[in-house]
Design an enzyme around this catalytic site. Structure first.
Site, PDB file in Angstrom:
ATOM      1  N   LYS A 195      12.701 -73.753  -0.542  1.00  0.00           N
ATOM      2  CA  LYS A 195      12.232 -74.994   0.113  1.00  0.00           C
ATOM      3  C   LYS A 195      13.139 -75.335   1.301  1.00  0.00           C
ATOM      4  O   LYS A 195      12.645 -75.727   2.360  1.00  0.00           O
ATOM      5  CB  LYS A 195      12.218 -76.157  -0.892  1.00  0.00           C
ATOM      6  CG  LYS A 195      11.215 -75.984  -2.025  1.00  0.00           C
ATOM      7  CD  LYS A 195       9.790 -75.964  -1.522  1.00  0.00           C
ATOM      8  CE  LYS A 195       8.781 -75.826  -2.637  1.00  0.00           C
ATOM      9  NZ  LYS A 195       7.433 -75.516  -2.149  1.00  0.00           N
ATOM     10  N   SER A 221      10.485 -80.607  -1.535  1.00  0.00           N
ATOM     11  CA  SER A 221      10.888 -81.099  -2.849  1.00  0.00           C
ATOM     12  C   SER A 221      12.218 -81.839  -2.763  1.00  0.00           C
ATOM     13  O   SER A 221      13.038 -81.569  -1.868  1.00  0.00           O
ATOM     14  CB  SER A 221      11.044 -79.880  -3.771  1.00  0.00           C
ATOM     15  OG  SER A 221      11.772 -80.222  -4.918  1.00  0.00           O
ATOM     16  N   THR A 233      14.510 -81.190  -4.534  1.00  0.00           N
ATOM     17  CA  THR A 233      15.558 -80.180  -4.798  1.00  0.00           C
ATOM     18  C   THR A 233      16.250 -79.722  -3.515  1.00  0.00           C
ATOM     19  O   THR A 233      17.229 -78.994  -3.601  1.00  0.00           O
ATOM     20  CB  THR A 233      14.993 -78.911  -5.481  1.00  0.00           C
ATOM     21  OG1 THR A 233      13.951 -78.391  -4.657  1.00  0.00           O
ATOM     22  CG2 THR A 233      14.468 -79.168  -6.855  1.00  0.00           C
ATOM     23  N   TYR A 285      14.565 -71.199  -6.180  1.00  0.00           N
ATOM     24  CA  TYR A 285      13.385 -72.014  -5.832  1.00  0.00           C
ATOM     25  C   TYR A 285      13.767 -73.059  -4.790  1.00  0.00           C
ATOM     26  O   TYR A 285      13.105 -73.203  -3.750  1.00  0.00           O
ATOM     27  CB  TYR A 285      12.823 -72.694  -7.090  1.00  0.00           C
ATOM     28  CG  TYR A 285      11.864 -73.810  -6.764  1.00  0.00           C
ATOM     29  CD1 TYR A 285      10.608 -73.537  -6.249  1.00  0.00           C
ATOM     30  CD2 TYR A 285      12.231 -75.152  -6.939  1.00  0.00           C
ATOM     31  CE1 TYR A 285       9.728 -74.565  -5.908  1.00  0.00           C
ATOM     32  CE2 TYR A 285      11.370 -76.184  -6.606  1.00  0.00           C
ATOM     33  CZ  TYR A 285      10.117 -75.884  -6.090  1.00  0.00           C
ATOM     34  OH  TYR A 285       9.257 -76.907  -5.750  1.00  0.00           O
TER      35      TYR A 285
HETATM   36  N1  LIG Z   1       4.967 -80.150  -9.416  1.00  0.00           N
HETATM   37  C1  LIG Z   1       6.175 -80.516  -9.040  1.00  0.00           C
HETATM   38  O1  LIG Z   1       6.928 -81.081  -9.821  1.00  0.00           O
HETATM   39  C2  LIG Z   1       6.641 -80.266  -7.621  1.00  0.00           C
HETATM   40  C3  LIG Z   1       7.761 -80.964  -7.136  1.00  0.00           C
HETATM   41  C4  LIG Z   1       8.197 -80.705  -5.843  1.00  0.00           C
HETATM   42  C5  LIG Z   1       7.527 -79.775  -5.053  1.00  0.00           C
HETATM   43  N2  LIG Z   1       6.463 -79.109  -5.550  1.00  0.00           N
HETATM   44  C6  LIG Z   1       5.790 -78.111  -4.708  1.00  0.00           C
HETATM   45  O2  LIG Z   1       4.455 -78.507  -4.486  1.00  0.00           O
HETATM   46  C7  LIG Z   1       3.602 -77.352  -4.387  1.00  0.00           C
HETATM   47  C8  LIG Z   1       2.463 -77.498  -5.373  1.00  0.00           C
HETATM   48  O3  LIG Z   1       2.996 -77.668  -6.666  1.00  0.00           O
HETATM   49  P1  LIG Z   1       2.076 -77.738  -7.960  1.00  0.00           P
HETATM   50  O4  LIG Z   1       2.823 -78.505  -8.998  1.00  0.00           O
HETATM   51  O5  LIG Z   1       0.719 -78.145  -7.587  1.00  0.00           O
HETATM   52  O6  LIG Z   1       2.105 -76.202  -8.360  1.00  0.00           O
HETATM   53  P2  LIG Z   1       0.930 -75.259  -8.937  1.00  0.00           P
HETATM   54  O7  LIG Z   1       1.578 -74.033  -9.425  1.00  0.00           O
HETATM   55  O8  LIG Z   1       0.062 -76.036  -9.856  1.00  0.00           O
HETATM   56  O9  LIG Z   1       0.097 -74.962  -7.598  1.00  0.00           O
HETATM   57  C9  LIG Z   1       0.470 -73.953  -6.707  1.00  0.00           C
HETATM   58  C10 LIG Z   1      -0.783 -73.144  -6.405  1.00  0.00           C
HETATM   59  O10 LIG Z   1      -0.455 -72.105  -5.461  1.00  0.00           O
HETATM   60  C11 LIG Z   1      -1.068 -70.909  -5.875  1.00  0.00           C
HETATM   61  N3  LIG Z   1      -0.286 -69.812  -5.305  1.00  0.00           N
HETATM   62  C12 LIG Z   1       0.998 -69.471  -5.591  1.00  0.00           C
HETATM   63  N4  LIG Z   1       1.383 -68.427  -4.833  1.00  0.00           N
HETATM   64  C13 LIG Z   1       0.321 -68.103  -4.034  1.00  0.00           C
HETATM   65  C14 LIG Z   1       0.095 -67.111  -3.040  1.00  0.00           C
HETATM   66  N5  LIG Z   1       1.030 -66.227  -2.702  1.00  0.00           N
HETATM   67  N6  LIG Z   1      -1.122 -67.062  -2.446  1.00  0.00           N
HETATM   68  C15 LIG Z   1      -2.093 -67.947  -2.772  1.00  0.00           C
HETATM   69  N7  LIG Z   1      -1.927 -68.924  -3.709  1.00  0.00           N
HETATM   70  C16 LIG Z   1      -0.741 -68.985  -4.331  1.00  0.00           C
HETATM   71  C17 LIG Z   1      -1.098 -70.965  -7.392  1.00  0.00           C
HETATM   72  O11 LIG Z   1      -2.117 -70.162  -7.962  1.00  0.00           O
HETATM   73  C18 LIG Z   1      -1.363 -72.457  -7.636  1.00  0.00           C
HETATM   74  O12 LIG Z   1      -2.755 -72.731  -7.702  1.00  0.00           O
HETATM   75  C19 LIG Z   1       4.494 -76.146  -4.643  1.00  0.00           C
HETATM   76  O13 LIG Z   1       4.889 -75.605  -3.406  1.00  0.00           O
HETATM   77  C20 LIG Z   1       5.697 -76.754  -5.353  1.00  0.00           C
HETATM   78  O14 LIG Z   1       6.867 -75.990  -5.130  1.00  0.00           O
HETATM   79  C21 LIG Z   1       5.993 -79.335  -6.808  1.00  0.00           C
END
Ligand SMILES: NC(=O)c1ccc[n+]([C@@H]2O[C@H](COP(=O)([O-])OP(=O)(O)OC[C@H]3O[C@@H](n4cnc5c(N)ncnc54)[C@H](O)[C@@H]3O)[C@@H](O)[C@H]2O)c1
Length: 340
Positions: free
Chosen positions: A152, A124, A126, A148
């Site tokens: 990362k 990210s 971040t 958070y």
């Molecule tokens: N959406 C954003 O703005 C953004 C920005 C930067 C980074 N990210 C990173 O990208 C990744 C995906 O983000 P997203 O927006 O799709 O989030 P999201 O919450 O929609 O998807 C994450 C998925 O992981 C699953 N999950 C969480 N913990 C788990 C575990 N212990 N075991 C199995 N499954 C688990 C959740 O059920 C969910 O389906 C994350 O790591 C997030 O930190 C997201």
């Protein structure tokens, strides 16, 4: 080529699943549905017309994750699974460190046991220290302001060390900026539990009448219109970035950080104006004081991803808003029609 998508039922994972399946990859999703719904899998299958096998498992359950790796023959892993809400991580740091770090360590163990040594990791923007100037370059100093963000930074460090210790390992560290939008079919999109933390899902819900008012936190920043500026990237472009990263990592060893953004920032007011254009009405907004910790302006330098991965974002703010709005309307219809 067979790829495991941890967290593949989530927002970014589900769109990436579609892009990978349509590009000929065999995709298996592993998710515990802590922040997504099982019905997403069927929607991925509807869009692609192909099966998308899913393993319901928590990544921190080592034996269960091992069993998943024994049932399949993966070539690589795209690791999305994790908790992602900045504010919640400040209130529940232990849960964030446990879920994000322990889950990643169990995954690396299972991968190493089965000789799977390619990972594309969801990092990210971040991870960049708050005192860096914009635009952010990949070699800027890292640091975070909340648990958070620290997860990362720490996972990036872990992957760099794993790659240094075992010359067979390779990891792409994809630093996403602000992913928004949805699949153009309107069948999948961002579906946060409760009140959304991010601007676009919040704006969508205000436009859809689910929330009464959009709060703009600060209009006195040193930016063109005084509101915060972020680098929004369409989730379909971001998904394509994973496809390119998988290709890039096929013959490479070591850890490679990449910014995935457009390199262009839009202000909160510009996003709201673009959304008003697609939903056809003015949205109620209220300007509130700045939130502690928010930065005036965050955007990527996108050169490395362009030169190394061949990645350039193709979709602009209007498409991001149009697709998010289509998803908002279809989701309302689907929620009304079926109890999920
Ligand atoms: N959406 C954003 O703005 C953004 C920005 C930067 C980074 N990210 C990173 O990208 C990744 C995906 O983000 P997203 O927006 O799709 O989030 P999201 O919450 O929609 O998807 C994450 C998925 O992981 C699953 N999950 C969480 N913990 C788990 C575990 N212990 N075991 C199995 N499954 C688990 C959740 O059920 C969910 O389906 C994350 O790591 C997030 O930190 C997201």
């Amino acid at each position: 080529m067979s790829v495991l998508l941890t967290g593949g039922a989530g927002f970014i994972g589900s769109h990436t699943a579609v892009v990978l399946i349509e590009s000929g990859y065999d995709v298996v999703v592993l998710d515990n549905f802590s922040n997504s719904k099982p019905s997403v899998i069927g929607r991925i299958e509807q869009i692609t017309g192909k099966p998308c096998p899913c393993e319901e498992a928590d990544l921190s359950d080592g034996p269960l994750v091992d069993a998943v790796f024994r049932r399949h023959d993966f070539d690589a892993v795209v690791h999305f699974a994790g908790f992602k809400a900045v504010g919640e991580s400040v209130e529940k740091p232990r849960e964030y460190y446990e879920n994000n770090l322990i889950g990643t360590l169990r995954l690396i163990e299972a991968m190493t046991r089965r000789g799977v040594k390619r990972m594309i990791f969801s990092s990210s923007a971040t991870v960049y220290r708050a005192d860096n100037p914009v635009p952010y370059y990949e070699d800027f100093p890292l640091g975070a302001t909340n648990p958070y963000g620290w997860t990362k930074v720490m996972i990036e460090r872990i992957l760099c060390d794993v790659c240094a210790a075992d010359p067979g390992w390779g990891a792409a560290l994809l630093r996403y900026f602000n992913p928004i939008g949805a699949h153009p079919s309107g069948r999948i999109g961002e579906d946060p539990n409760g009140i959304p933390n991010n601007l676009l899902p919040y704006v969508s819900k205000v436009a859809g009448g689910e929330l009464p008012l959009l709060h703009i936190f600060g209009d006195d920043y040193d930016t063109p219109d005084g509101t915060g500026v972020r680098d929004y990237i369409h989730v379909m472009d971001l998904a394509r970035g994973h496809l390119l990263a998988l290709g890039y990592m096929r013959d490479r060893r070591g850890a490679f950080p990449f910014n995935l953004g457009t390199g262009k920032g839009y202000s909160v007011r510009e996003v709201v104006a673009a959304f008003e254009k697609v939903c056809g009405r003015a949205l109620p907004v209220r300007v509130d004081p700045r939130r502690p910790g928010d930065l005036p302006s965050v955007y990527a330098n996108a050169d490395r991803a362009r030169k190394e991965l061949g990645f350039t974002a193709r979709l602009g703010l209007d498409e991001m808003c149009a697709d998010a709005w289509r998803w908002q309307k279809r989701r309302e219809e689907a929620d009304g029609a079926t109890a999920e």
